[in-house]
Design an enzyme around this catalytic site. Sequence first.
Site, PDB file in Angstrom:
ATOM      1  N   GLY A  69      38.878 -42.260  24.682  1.00 38.79           N
ATOM      2  CA  GLY A  69      36.816 -42.949  25.541  1.00 38.79           C
ATOM      3  C   GLY A  69      36.771 -43.595  24.388  1.00 38.79           C
ATOM      4  O   GLY A  69      37.445 -44.346  23.184  1.00 38.79           O
ATOM      5  N   GLN A  81      31.031 -49.253  19.090  1.00 41.17           N
ATOM      6  CA  GLN A  81      32.662 -49.053  19.142  1.00 41.17           C
ATOM      7  C   GLN A  81      32.729 -50.531  18.608  1.00 41.17           C
ATOM      8  O   GLN A  81      33.595 -50.844  17.694  1.00 41.17           O
ATOM      9  CB  GLN A  81      33.714 -48.816  19.013  1.00 41.17           C
ATOM     10  CG  GLN A  81      33.193 -46.473  18.728  1.00 41.17           C
ATOM     11  CD  GLN A  81      34.533 -46.412  19.829  1.00 41.17           C
ATOM     12  OE1 GLN A  81      34.106 -45.897  20.610  1.00 41.17           O
ATOM     13  NE2 GLN A  81      34.985 -45.492  18.335  1.00 41.17           N
ATOM     14  N   CYS A 128      39.047 -39.976  16.315  1.00 46.69           N
ATOM     15  CA  CYS A 128      38.019 -41.070  16.526  1.00 46.69           C
ATOM     16  C   CYS A 128      38.366 -42.503  15.943  1.00 46.69           C
ATOM     17  O   CYS A 128      38.881 -42.750  14.678  1.00 46.69           O
ATOM     18  CB  CYS A 128      36.654 -41.222  16.370  1.00 46.69           C
ATOM     19  SG  CYS A 128      35.143 -42.597  16.418  1.00 46.69           S
ATOM     20  N   LEU A 129      38.736 -43.437  16.847  1.00 48.11           N
ATOM     21  CA  LEU A 129      38.910 -44.728  17.084  1.00 48.11           C
ATOM     22  C   LEU A 129      38.837 -45.484  15.689  1.00 48.11           C
ATOM     23  O   LEU A 129      39.356 -46.540  14.664  1.00 48.11           O
ATOM     24  CB  LEU A 129      39.241 -46.235  18.161  1.00 48.11           C
ATOM     25  CG  LEU A 129      40.098 -45.463  19.160  1.00 48.11           C
ATOM     26  CD1 LEU A 129      40.022 -45.999  20.415  1.00 48.11           C
ATOM     27  CD2 LEU A 129      41.554 -45.495  19.041  1.00 48.11           C
ATOM     28  N   HIS A 163      31.584 -37.109  22.939  1.00 45.81           N
ATOM     29  CA  HIS A 163      31.579 -37.687  21.832  1.00 45.81           C
ATOM     30  C   HIS A 163      30.912 -39.441  21.994  1.00 45.81           C
ATOM     31  O   HIS A 163      30.947 -39.775  21.260  1.00 45.81           O
ATOM     32  CB  HIS A 163      33.485 -37.656  21.675  1.00 45.81           C
ATOM     33  CG  HIS A 163      34.100 -38.966  21.003  1.00 45.81           C
ATOM     34  ND1 HIS A 163      35.075 -37.808  19.397  1.00 45.81           N
ATOM     35  CD2 HIS A 163      33.719 -40.101  20.063  1.00 45.81           C
ATOM     36  CE1 HIS A 163      34.954 -39.361  19.115  1.00 45.81           C
ATOM     37  NE2 HIS A 163      34.729 -39.995  18.901  1.00 45.81           N
ATOM     38  N   GLU A 164      31.770 -39.758  22.939  1.00 43.65           N
ATOM     39  CA  GLU A 164      30.814 -41.274  23.332  1.00 43.65           C
ATOM     40  C   GLU A 164      29.696 -41.413  23.373  1.00 43.65           C
ATOM     41  O   GLU A 164      28.910 -42.349  22.786  1.00 43.65           O
ATOM     42  CB  GLU A 164      31.482 -41.655  24.414  1.00 43.65           C
ATOM     43  CG  GLU A 164      33.288 -41.656  25.250  1.00 43.65           C
ATOM     44  CD  GLU A 164      34.422 -42.080  24.244  1.00 43.65           C
ATOM     45  OE1 GLU A 164      33.461 -42.952  23.084  1.00 43.65           O
ATOM     46  OE2 GLU A 164      34.956 -41.545  23.452  1.00 43.65           O
ATOM     47  N   HIS A 193      27.821 -41.903  19.525  1.00 45.42           N
ATOM     48  CA  HIS A 193      28.272 -42.681  19.431  1.00 45.42           C
ATOM     49  C   HIS A 193      26.947 -44.486  19.939  1.00 45.42           C
ATOM     50  O   HIS A 193      26.813 -44.848  19.227  1.00 45.42           O
ATOM     51  CB  HIS A 193      29.608 -43.543  19.659  1.00 45.42           C
ATOM     52  CG  HIS A 193      30.691 -43.509  18.976  1.00 45.42           C
ATOM     53  ND1 HIS A 193      31.322 -43.901  17.883  1.00 45.42           N
ATOM     54  CD2 HIS A 193      31.975 -42.875  20.152  1.00 45.42           C
ATOM     55  CE1 HIS A 193      32.598 -43.471  17.810  1.00 45.42           C
ATOM     56  NE2 HIS A 193      33.382 -43.143  18.866  1.00 45.42           N
TER      57      HIS A 193
END
Length: 172
Positions: free
Chosen positions: A46, A51, A91-92, A133-134, A137
């Site tokens: 995702g 991000q 998470c990236l 999660h997204e 963000h």
Amino acid sequence: MAKLKILEFPDPRLRTKATPVEVVDDNLRAFIGDMFETMYAAPGIGLAATQVDLHKRLLITDVTADKSEPHVLINPEILERDGVTISDEGCLSVPGYYEEVERAEHIRVRFIDRQGEAQEMEAEGLLAICIQHEMDHLDGKLFVDYLSEAKRQRIRKKLLKERRHQSAAVVL
Ligand code: GNR
Ligand code: NI
């Protein structure tokens, strides 16, 4: 297409609250293409526009191993949530750390797709976790915010230290 740079915790830009997308045009579709290239290359399941430093309410996901189910959610809203599930999240923007987070098990989401059409979908399992999660963000929230202050500070310090060593290595 181009790979985009992913912001990393504790970058303050990750705390920006994204604003709604007003128009879905070719320019935005090209950016979405870049987001997919970035997510698949990472690799990740995702990616939120936040991000990659675009503070608009836009996220993508593909939780399959063969890149077969790409989803684009513009201006997503959760209509219903059911049940509770706990899983290890990564998470990236917090590379290398995985911690248990509690999420709704099942969600119903309304969003606009990449054609600009209103849609609704139901999600469960990893897809539901990823969408939540997204969406965090897009509100400037990270999974580390669900951890204790002590754990979050430990991760912050380790990431900053690692990055200091990395930038020193480039100079050498
Ligand atoms: O690639 C990712 N994996 C992941 C695993 C468990 C829960 C959430 C995620 S999302 C993450 C990519 C990412 O950081 N998206 O914002
Ligand atoms: Ni993330």
